[in-house]
Design an enzyme around this catalytic site. Sequence first.
Site, PDB file in Angstrom:
ATOM      1  N   ASP A  32       0.829  -1.210   0.000  1.00  0.00           N
ATOM      2  CA  ASP A  32       0.000   0.000   0.000  1.00  0.00           C
ATOM      3  C   ASP A  32       0.867   1.265   0.000  1.00  0.00           C
ATOM      4  OD1 ASP A  32      -2.338   1.436   0.001  1.00  0.00           O
ATOM      5  OD2 ASP A  32      -2.770   1.135   2.132  1.00  0.00           O
ATOM      6  N   HIS A  49       2.358   3.524  -9.091  1.00  0.00           N
ATOM      7  CA  HIS A  49       2.110   2.108  -9.388  1.00  0.00           C
ATOM      8  C   HIS A  49       3.300   1.508 -10.139  1.00  0.00           C
ATOM      9  CE1 HIS A  49      -1.778   2.267  -7.650  1.00  0.00           C
ATOM     10  NE2 HIS A  49      -2.322   3.030  -8.576  1.00  0.00           N
ATOM     11  N   ARG A  83     -12.347   2.371  -7.881  1.00  0.00           N
ATOM     12  CA  ARG A  83     -11.438   3.481  -8.244  1.00  0.00           C
ATOM     13  C   ARG A  83     -11.803   4.024  -9.632  1.00  0.00           C
ATOM     14  NH1 ARG A  83      -5.471   2.513  -5.673  1.00  0.00           N
ATOM     15  NH2 ARG A  83      -6.244   1.892  -3.616  1.00  0.00           N
ATOM     16  N   LEU A 143       9.994 -20.841  -4.856  1.00  0.00           N
ATOM     17  CA  LEU A 143       9.137 -19.894  -4.129  1.00  0.00           C
ATOM     18  C   LEU A 143       7.737 -19.981  -4.730  1.00  0.00           C
ATOM     19  CD1 LEU A 143       8.940 -17.253  -2.230  1.00  0.00           C
ATOM     20  CD2 LEU A 143       9.192 -15.981  -4.349  1.00  0.00           C
TER      21      LEU A 143
HETATM   22  C1  IPE Z   1      -5.470  -2.643  -0.115  1.00  0.00           C
HETATM   23  O1  IPE Z   1      -5.120  -1.322  -0.313  1.00  0.00           O
HETATM   24  C2  IPE Z   1      -5.519  -3.355  -1.434  1.00  0.00           C
HETATM   25  C3  IPE Z   1      -4.224  -3.560  -2.091  1.00  0.00           C
HETATM   26  C4  IPE Z   1      -3.053  -3.242  -1.601  1.00  0.00           C
HETATM   27  C5  IPE Z   1      -4.295  -4.185  -3.385  1.00  0.00           C
HETATM   28  P1  IPE Z   1      -6.211  -0.167  -0.470  1.00  0.00           P
HETATM   29  O2  IPE Z   1      -5.457   1.090  -0.649  1.00  0.00           O
HETATM   30  O3  IPE Z   1      -7.190  -0.523  -1.523  1.00  0.00           O
HETATM   31  O4  IPE Z   1      -6.955  -0.205   0.929  1.00  0.00           O
HETATM   32  P2  IPE Z   1      -7.877   0.857   1.652  1.00  0.00           P
HETATM   33  O5  IPE Z   1      -8.934   1.247   0.683  1.00  0.00           O
HETATM   34  O6  IPE Z   1      -7.018   2.036   2.018  1.00  0.00           O
HETATM   35  O7  IPE Z   1      -8.412   0.170   2.854  1.00  0.00           O
HETATM   36  C1  IPE Z   2      -1.500   0.292  -3.383  1.00  0.00           C
HETATM   37  O1  IPE Z   2      -1.311   1.641  -3.421  1.00  0.00           O
HETATM   38  C2  IPE Z   2      -1.825  -0.314  -4.718  1.00  0.00           C
HETATM   39  C3  IPE Z   2      -3.218  -0.757  -4.860  1.00  0.00           C
HETATM   40  C4  IPE Z   2      -4.161  -0.693  -3.975  1.00  0.00           C
HETATM   41  C5  IPE Z   2      -3.565  -1.329  -6.142  1.00  0.00           C
HETATM   42  P1  IPE Z   2      -2.541   2.661  -3.421  1.00  0.00           P
HETATM   43  O2  IPE Z   2      -2.940   2.917  -4.840  1.00  0.00           O
HETATM   44  O3  IPE Z   2      -3.623   2.199  -2.541  1.00  0.00           O
HETATM   45  O4  IPE Z   2      -1.845   3.955  -2.825  1.00  0.00           O
HETATM   46  P2  IPE Z   2      -2.463   4.971  -1.759  1.00  0.00           P
HETATM   47  O5  IPE Z   2      -2.986   4.173  -0.620  1.00  0.00           O
HETATM   48  O6  IPE Z   2      -3.554   5.712  -2.471  1.00  0.00           O
HETATM   49  O7  IPE Z   2      -1.319   5.836  -1.377  1.00  0.00           O
HETATM   50 MG    MG Z   3      -4.059   2.441  -0.580  1.00  0.00          MG
END
Ligand code: IPE
Ligand code: IPE
Ligand code: MG
Length: 257
Positions: A32, A49, A83, A143
């Site tokens: 995250d 990303h 999203r 792995l």
């Molecule tokens: C959790 O992250 C999902 C992934 C890392 C794929 P999110 O960014 O979607 O989680 P929330 O919405 O902050 O809980």
């Molecule tokens: C994690 O990073 C990737 C996915 C959930 C796909 P985020 O896209 O959630 O990044 P933040 O949480 O908005 O910083």
């Molecule tokens: Mg996130």
Amino acid sequence: MTIVTHDQTNTDTSPVAVKLGRSPHHVAIIMDGNGRWAKQRGLPRSAGHRQGTENLRRILRAAVEFDVKVLTIYAFSTENWSRPRREVSLLMRILEMVLDRELKELNENGVQIRHIGEMDGIPDRIQKKIKEACELTRNNNELILNVAFNYGGRDEIVHAVQNIIRDGVSAEDVTEEMISNYLYTGGLPDPDLIIRTSGEFRLSNFLIWQGSYAEYYYSDVYWPDFDKEEFRGALEDYANRRRRFGKTDEQIDEDTV
Ligand code: IPE
Ligand code: IPE
Ligand code: MG
């Protein structure tokens, strides 16, 4: 991607290297913070990303080096469909790109790719690539890389219950072990350690059944910056934890003699 099982330049005698016996067998990561990483630099979320994907290469290599046997990565949740459309399609394309570019080397390095999550909803072209990658690597055993894509813990349990009913199992025959086997992770051990980056303290629907006795590790670092040293820190922290599984310290001491 080249994954080295033994880093020639590494003269490291740090605790993790020494305590390989205490390495968690199964590590799961909630990757995250990509968006915030980008925002902090005045860049679009897509840049976060991309950088996050680069980081995955480093962590995969480190996982092999640190003797982790199963690595589960949360790449796209069932909630991430909400999203903006452009971001969703970018995340789909990133998975496709990783499969196109990395599959050959992952296979050569003995990585077994598995998918956990719902196939329905993922574009057909990408579904096909996921299936091909799993098929190609199914006999590898350096792995196991579980890719949680279109994954949600509640969705997984619903799916398991539906299949149990479809198989005509009677109520009294339902056991915890059976439910575990009907999950996407059926046959794999539960995660020992679940890491979440970016300073968020929640599960976001990740491995909610399997994580019942996992150790949790939270880091403030955004995923693109969660490098090998950060990963090592998480494993060191794990190595110093005492897992009791409901028992007393005295019982644990007896068990380990
Ligand atoms: C959790 O992250 C999902 C992934 C890392 C794929 P999110 O960014 O979607 O989680 P929330 O919405 O902050 O809980
Ligand atoms: C994690 O990073 C990737 C996915 C959930 C796909 P985020 O896209 O959630 O990044 P933040 O949480 O908005 O910083
Ligand atoms: Mg996130």
